[in-house]
Design a protein around this motif. Sequence first.
Motif, PDB file in Angstrom:
ATOM      1  N   VAL A 346       0.840  -1.192   0.000  1.00  0.00           N
ATOM      2  CA  VAL A 346       0.000   0.000   0.000  1.00  0.00           C
ATOM      3  C   VAL A 346       0.876   1.244   0.000  1.00  0.00           C
ATOM      4  N   ALA A 348       0.511   5.722  -0.341  1.00  0.00           N
ATOM      5  CA  ALA A 348      -0.457   6.809  -0.234  1.00  0.00           C
ATOM      6  C   ALA A 348       0.263   8.145  -0.244  1.00  0.00           C
ATOM      7  N   THR A 362      -5.658  10.296   3.124  1.00  0.00           N
ATOM      8  CA  THR A 362      -5.204   9.051   2.502  1.00  0.00           C
ATOM      9  C   THR A 362      -4.286   8.237   3.405  1.00  0.00           C
ATOM     10  N   ALA A 366      -5.224   4.583   4.293  1.00  0.00           N
ATOM     11  CA  ALA A 366      -4.349   3.507   3.815  1.00  0.00           C
ATOM     12  C   ALA A 366      -4.028   2.517   4.928  1.00  0.00           C
ATOM     13  N   LEU A 381      -3.331   4.808  -2.979  1.00  0.00           N
ATOM     14  CA  LEU A 381      -4.344   5.784  -2.585  1.00  0.00           C
ATOM     15  C   LEU A 381      -3.826   7.178  -2.896  1.00  0.00           C
TER      16      LEU A 381
END
Length: 444
Positions: A346, A348, A362, A366, A381
């Motif tokens: 992930v 962001a 975000t 996230a 994101l």
Amino acid sequence: MLRIIPARDGGICRIKLPGGVLSATQAHAIADASTLHANGVAELTNRANLQLRGVRSGHEAALSAALLRAGLGPASGLSSADDVRNVMISPAAGRDPHALIDTTPLCAELLTLLQSDARFAALSPKFALLLDGGERLARVDHPHDVWLAASPGEAGVRFVFGLAGCPEPASENPNAGEDCDTHGTGALAAVPPSQVPALVRALLHTFLDLAAADATRMRDLLATHAADALLQHAQRYLDFPLARDASLRHWERQLPADASLRLGAHAQRSEGMWHVGGQPPLGRLDATMLRGLAALAQSHGNGLLHATPWQSVLLPDVATQAVPAVLAQLSALGLACDPAEAITHVIACAGSIGCAKGLADTKSDALRLAERLPAGVDVHLTGCARSCAAAHCAPYTLLAVAPGRYDLYRRDGHPGFGQCVAPQLTIDESAALLARLARSTPHA
């Protein structure tokens, strides 16, 4: 680093690391400076650099001075020279057993070139070069203004190059070609390593000679000039022939890159030596983490830390017997060392907390998403369409449309983020849909 940029959460100080390398002493200096003058966190970037956010009003000069004393600025001390220090290499350059060549000496030459010619100060701070040595651990899906990739030839290793894109991935990569900029040239020609600095110099002068005032990137120049015309112009600056090589029309990189090699322990070229990597949540290193990493590098490595363009950290030159202790201490510091951990998939941007253009928080979203994310799903994101956190095209993108609400995009060959598969999702709804999509398209 010498130009603190204002943002919603305070100033932003960008620290460019030559080849992504940071000494333990410099890490301590950044930890101290960020605590005294900013929000106490250093963020790893997708160009293998660092940035400090939340720089306090009135502290800008003191922060820059502290970082300069630590040797983190350009040799000349001029902000214009700092802006152009954009050369990306593998964080395992010189150590990756799959590499065709050690790119670290060439990287140093190119950085000196960029800082020594006053004319190059006119280049955009985002104008960037990629120097790929053929490593498995390599970020080759970021489009660059000039890219050079090592390739075997009859007379030894040569560097194939292209403009406004990235090296064509090996064909066995299921996503081959999807991340490379469609406005790039592909492979144009090849030169031996000794000619790389002269070639880069010629290409940069060509850009500055021909680009319109509002053209900041090589893709802008290619919109008005054919690649062959650029090569012909660059020839004026060279004492060796330069022309498109038709035999490279279908050239591609020999080996697929493997981003998972940034995490955990992996053998280096030298027997008995390993690089060990970990990823802090969303690339954020607080002062305790920085100091802990510096201590690890001094006690079990070579005193250096390597930032990666996946917002993680690599400790090189760790002896075999020290690997378990280093992995344990990285985990204790809060870094993820296993690619199975969802947080390593992930990314962001700063979001609404730090950026006026961000429509959602975000970073917090996230972290919530990572708790619910199925294994192996890569998600980006972004608080707005600018996509500051990802220079590449992620398999899935959540584009904020309101606080806590996102449109979900899936990469499928469409321009931009790909195809919008669902609008106005909450984080919980996003996690559930991503799980269903991952089951139906496991290689997406």
